[in-house]
Design a protein around this motif. Structure first.
Motif, PDB file in Angstrom:
ATOM      1  N   ALA A   1       0.832  -1.212   0.000  1.00 39.32           N
ATOM      2  CA  ALA A   1       0.000   0.000   0.000  1.00 39.32           C
ATOM      3  C   ALA A   1       0.861   1.254   0.000  1.00 39.32           C
ATOM      4  O   ALA A   1       0.400   2.323  -0.417  1.00 39.32           O
ATOM      5  CB  ALA A   1      -0.925   0.002   1.207  1.00 39.32           C
ATOM      6  N   THR A   2       2.116   1.174   0.441  1.00 41.30           N
ATOM      7  CA  THR A   2       3.007   2.330   0.380  1.00 41.30           C
ATOM      8  C   THR A   2       3.472   2.593  -1.052  1.00 41.30           C
ATOM      9  O   THR A   2       4.094   3.618  -1.316  1.00 41.30           O
ATOM     10  CB  THR A   2       4.230   2.136   1.293  1.00 41.30           C
ATOM     11  N   VAL A   3       3.179   1.665  -1.958  1.00 41.33           N
ATOM     12  CA  VAL A   3       3.495   1.828  -3.378  1.00 41.33           C
ATOM     13  C   VAL A   3       2.247   2.210  -4.163  1.00 41.33           C
ATOM     14  O   VAL A   3       2.252   3.192  -4.922  1.00 41.33           O
ATOM     15  CB  VAL A   3       4.109   0.534  -3.960  1.00 41.33           C
ATOM     16  N   ASP A   4       1.188   1.437  -4.003  1.00 39.62           N
ATOM     17  CA  ASP A   4      -0.038   1.655  -4.773  1.00 39.62           C
ATOM     18  C   ASP A   4      -1.247   1.356  -3.881  1.00 39.62           C
ATOM     19  O   ASP A   4      -1.824   0.270  -3.929  1.00 39.62           O
ATOM     20  CB  ASP A   4      -0.039   0.750  -6.000  1.00 39.62           C
ATOM     21  N   ALA A   5      -1.615   2.322  -3.062  1.00 41.00           N
ATOM     22  CA  ALA A   5      -2.706   2.127  -2.102  1.00 41.00           C
ATOM     23  C   ALA A   5      -4.036   1.891  -2.812  1.00 41.00           C
ATOM     24  O   ALA A   5      -4.861   1.103  -2.337  1.00 41.00           O
ATOM     25  CB  ALA A   5      -2.807   3.339  -1.175  1.00 41.00           C
ATOM     26  N   ALA A   6      -4.251   2.551  -3.938  1.00 42.17           N
ATOM     27  CA  ALA A   6      -5.519   2.391  -4.658  1.00 42.17           C
ATOM     28  C   ALA A   6      -5.680   0.960  -5.153  1.00 42.17           C
ATOM     29  O   ALA A   6      -6.756   0.359  -5.025  1.00 42.17           O
ATOM     30  CB  ALA A   6      -5.583   3.377  -5.821  1.00 42.17           C
ATOM     31  N   GLU A   7      -4.625   0.386  -5.725  1.00 38.93           N
ATOM     32  CA  GLU A   7      -4.697  -0.984  -6.226  1.00 38.93           C
ATOM     33  C   GLU A   7      -4.921  -1.974  -5.084  1.00 38.93           C
ATOM     34  O   GLU A   7      -5.683  -2.929  -5.222  1.00 38.93           O
ATOM     35  CB  GLU A   7      -3.401  -1.328  -6.975  1.00 38.93           C
ATOM     36  N   VAL A   8      -4.250  -1.747  -3.955  1.00 39.10           N
ATOM     37  CA  VAL A   8      -4.426  -2.635  -2.805  1.00 39.10           C
ATOM     38  C   VAL A   8      -5.873  -2.628  -2.340  1.00 39.10           C
ATOM     39  O   VAL A   8      -6.458  -3.682  -2.066  1.00 39.10           O
ATOM     40  CB  VAL A   8      -3.471  -2.230  -1.658  1.00 39.10           C
TER      41      VAL A   8
ATOM     42  N   ILE B   1      -8.552  -1.891  -4.119  1.00 33.95           N
ATOM     43  CA  ILE B   1      -9.424  -2.517  -5.125  1.00 33.95           C
ATOM     44  C   ILE B   1      -9.319  -4.034  -5.061  1.00 33.95           C
ATOM     45  O   ILE B   1     -10.339  -4.744  -5.040  1.00 33.95           O
ATOM     46  CB  ILE B   1      -9.058  -2.002  -6.530  1.00 33.95           C
ATOM     47  N   ILE B   2      -8.111  -4.550  -5.035  1.00 36.76           N
ATOM     48  CA  ILE B   2      -7.917  -5.999  -5.030  1.00 36.76           C
ATOM     49  C   ILE B   2      -8.465  -6.614  -3.739  1.00 36.76           C
ATOM     50  O   ILE B   2      -9.118  -7.670  -3.766  1.00 36.76           O
ATOM     51  CB  ILE B   2      -6.434  -6.346  -5.220  1.00 36.76           C
TER      52      ILE B   2
ATOM     53  N   VAL C   1      -2.711 -10.987  -9.315  1.00 39.89           N
ATOM     54  CA  VAL C   1      -2.305  -9.578  -9.291  1.00 39.89           C
ATOM     55  C   VAL C   1      -1.329  -9.329  -8.142  1.00 39.89           C
ATOM     56  O   VAL C   1      -0.294  -8.672  -8.320  1.00 39.89           O
ATOM     57  CB  VAL C   1      -3.529  -8.654  -9.173  1.00 39.89           C
ATOM     58  N   LYS C   2      -1.644  -9.848  -6.973  1.00 35.72           N
ATOM     59  CA  LYS C   2      -0.741  -9.680  -5.834  1.00 35.72           C
ATOM     60  C   LYS C   2       0.639 -10.262  -6.138  1.00 35.72           C
ATOM     61  O   LYS C   2       1.673  -9.647  -5.843  1.00 35.72           O
ATOM     62  CB  LYS C   2      -1.330 -10.352  -4.589  1.00 35.72           C
ATOM     63  N   GLU C   3       0.639 -11.448  -6.716  1.00 26.24           N
ATOM     64  CA  GLU C   3       1.907 -12.117  -7.019  1.00 26.24           C
ATOM     65  C   GLU C   3       2.736 -11.315  -8.005  1.00 26.24           C
ATOM     66  O   GLU C   3       3.949 -11.112  -7.815  1.00 26.24           O
ATOM     67  CB  GLU C   3       1.613 -13.513  -7.587  1.00 26.24           C
TER      68      GLU C   3
END
Length: 579
Positions: free
Chosen positions: A365-372, A374-375, A428-430
């Motif tokens: 989340a410190t990189v891409d909080a929005a993607e975290v 959503i996923i 996506v996480k991987e």
């Protein structure tokens, strides 16, 4: 009781000649007002061998600020009592350095997770923790494998380094012998060259490249590349630099700046490090990227109220691993010495570099909080909401690269079915968490060429960042210089209260304040102060990180303003008017 004392023994002295004045039932309690705790309840049988010294307490393990002796009844139902003396023996909490009172009041504002626990519970846990750290201190020298204590024996093994201490890594700063051990390991592997290299640098072409990076595809005009090439061995007899300079070596190379009348006695050398850092991770969020090794994290561009909006991450598309390794060596040299290389990497990257465990929801989340978000939301998303979103088997990396996970016969990403959402989330996480594995591995390889692996195993990611980048020093003057006012006058009482509070803040408080308002930890960044919304007097302040705005409400006085601001910057990171 004197602050920090622990009762070893407490006794009453009586005389048998007092007969009916002798106490018969005694209760000892600790605490003030209604918050008391019974420590002992003693009933004396005067018909047996009578004592002249009545033991009330022995060998307590914690400090009590007030101890009360209550004589509830006397011998033969007497109504008065007579005590000849009180014997008290205490120990001082020298090893602790704190008592139960330490964990009360405003001391816990900076530690919101502790506020739900009572001071007594925190105190007891602290004593156990300190005892554990004392035991760990006594054996820390035996926990380091011999192959991890030297440079030559180091191999890259992310997540496996020092696994015997991984579960308590964030407690390691409490160890007293740790820093001495780290210094010993660093001194044992130090290596200063016999002479100092001289590097010729053209800063004029570097500045021109920084203004228009597309004009030079090979980046040869940057200070970074000029220095990288200039420090290479010039012939077969020359040796590669080890970058394991001792702390006594305060200038690693000498810079000859072309068309500049500067004699480098240390200032030019430090300027070159600052230029490299600015080229790798520009402090201006709007500046073009002079080098391809790092990219701005999606958090920098997503206006979603996150608090990591000044961070970078290794570029997944850049495969120049030799230069990534050199970056790691420079970072290691800064760790060893007194110089700084201020590169604002995301906490996720620092964890990977130090070998600390990491997770998707907390760290990526410190990189891409929005993607975290959503996923993570897919797990509980109902069918109708999912179908309305119309997702496909595709995703976007941090550098903007589109990735198709499953494609149809035409090479287009397949539509994502509701029943496949969990598999999609896992993929996506991987992929996202592995997007810069090779780049981070190269940086860590360079780091381990300069720092023994055992040293990294004794550090937290925060300490590694601080030793390399320094503390983000934020002065009141610098904050004022970068502050602007919207719909509120500079001489407004609310503004005066604000600056009065900021002047009383520590540097850490001011860094937290900056993050609360802007999502960034370091200056320069513009700050806008606006009037608060229609709210009652003395509420918590609100911020909009997407527009770097602090909404100041009305406060009764300076003290309340300072308390509310300090509480907000430590406890209310998510209080953002964008959310």
């Amino acid at each position: 009781m004197k602050k920090g004392t622990i009762i070893k023994s407490l006794a009453l002295i009586v005389s048998l000649a007092d007969d009916n004045y002798l106490p018969e039932n005694i209760i000892v309690v600790a605490g003030e007002a209604d918050d008391v705790k019974a420590l002992s309840n003693i009933t004396i049988n005067w018909s047996t061998q009578p004592p002249t010294e009545i033991k009330l307490l022995e060998n307590l393990t914690e400090h009590y600020s007030v101890v009360t002796i209550r004589i509830k009844s006397c011998k033969s139902h007497g109504i008065d009592t007579r005590i000849r003396g009180i014997q008290l023996s205490c120990l001082e909490e020298r090893s602790l350095g704190f008592d139960q009172d330490f964990f009360s009041g405003n001391r816990l504002i900076r530690y919101p997770l502790l506020q739900s626990h009572s001071p007594s519970a925190i105190y007891r846990r602290s004593t156990v923790l300190q005892r554990f750290m004392w035991l760990l201190d006594s054996v820390i020298y035996y926990l380091i494998p011999s192959w991890q204590s030297s440079i030559e024996g180091c191999n890259y093994a992310e997540g496996l380094s020092f696994t015997n201490l991984e579960s308590i890594r964030q407690l390691l700063p409490l160890l007293k012998k740790r820093m001495g051990l780290i210094d010993t390991l660093l001194k044992g592997s130090a290596s200063d060259p016999s002479d100092r290299k001289v590097v010729y640098i053209n800063r004029h072409t570097a500045l021109a490249h920084r203004a228009n990076p597309s004009a030079s595809a090979d980046f040869s005009n940057t200070v970074f590349v000029q220095l990288f090439e200039g420090l290479k061995p010039r012939d077969r007899s020359s040796q590669h630099l080890t970058y394991r300079w001792s702390t006594q070596n305060d200038q690693w190379w000498e810079c000859k700046f072309i068309s500049e009348g500067i004699i480098d006695q240390g200032g030019g050398f430090r300027d070159s490090l600052s230029d490299i850092a600015e080229e790798l991770c520009p402090s201006d969020p709007e500046a073009p990227m002079p080098l391809p090794f790092f990219v701005r994290t999606p958090n920098q561009s997503n206006e979603d109220g996150n608090v990591n909006r000044d961070c970078y991450i290794p570029n997944p598309a850049c495969m120049d691993f030799g230069k990534y390794e050199w970056i790691g060596q420079l970072m290691g040299a800064c760790f060893r010495g007194k110089e700084l290389l201020i590169i604002s990497l995301a906490p996720y990257s620092w964890k990977r570099l130090v070998g600390e465990s990491y997770s998707w929801s907390l760290d990526f989340a410190t990189v891409d909080a929005a993607e975290v978000r959503i996923i993570d939301s897919l797990a509980n998303m109902d069918r109708d909401t999912f179908l309305a979103a119309g997702r496909s088997w595709s995703m976007v990396l941090s550098d903007g690269t589109h990735v198709s996970i499953k494609v149809d016969d035409d090479g287009n990403p397949k539509p994502l079915d509701y029943d496949d959402k969990d598999e999609y989330a896992a993929r996506v996480k991987e992929i996202r968490m592995a997007e810069c594995d090779k780049q981070l591995k190269a940086i860590r390889t360079g780091l381990l060429k300069v720092i023994p692996e055992a040293v990294l195993g004794l550090l937290t990611w925060q300490e590694l960042e601080t030793r390399i980048c320094g503390e983000p020093e934020i002065t009141v003057e610098a904050l004022m210089k970068n502050t602007y006012y919207n719909h509120i006058d500079e001489d407004d009482l609310r503004v005066k209260y604000f600056w009065s509070a900021v002047k009383n803040f520590s540097n850490e408080d001011r860094s937290r304040l900056l993050r609360f308002i802007t999502g960034r930890r370091r200056l320069p960044v513009s700050i806008f102060i606006s009037s608060g919304k229609n709210s009652p007097v003395d509420p918590l302040p609100e911020s909009s990180t997407c527009c770097n705005t602090l909404h100041l409400p009305v406060y009764s006085d300076e003290k309340i303003a300072e308390e509310r601001l300090r509480y907000a910057v430590y406890n209310c990171v998510s209080i953002d008017t964008d959310e």
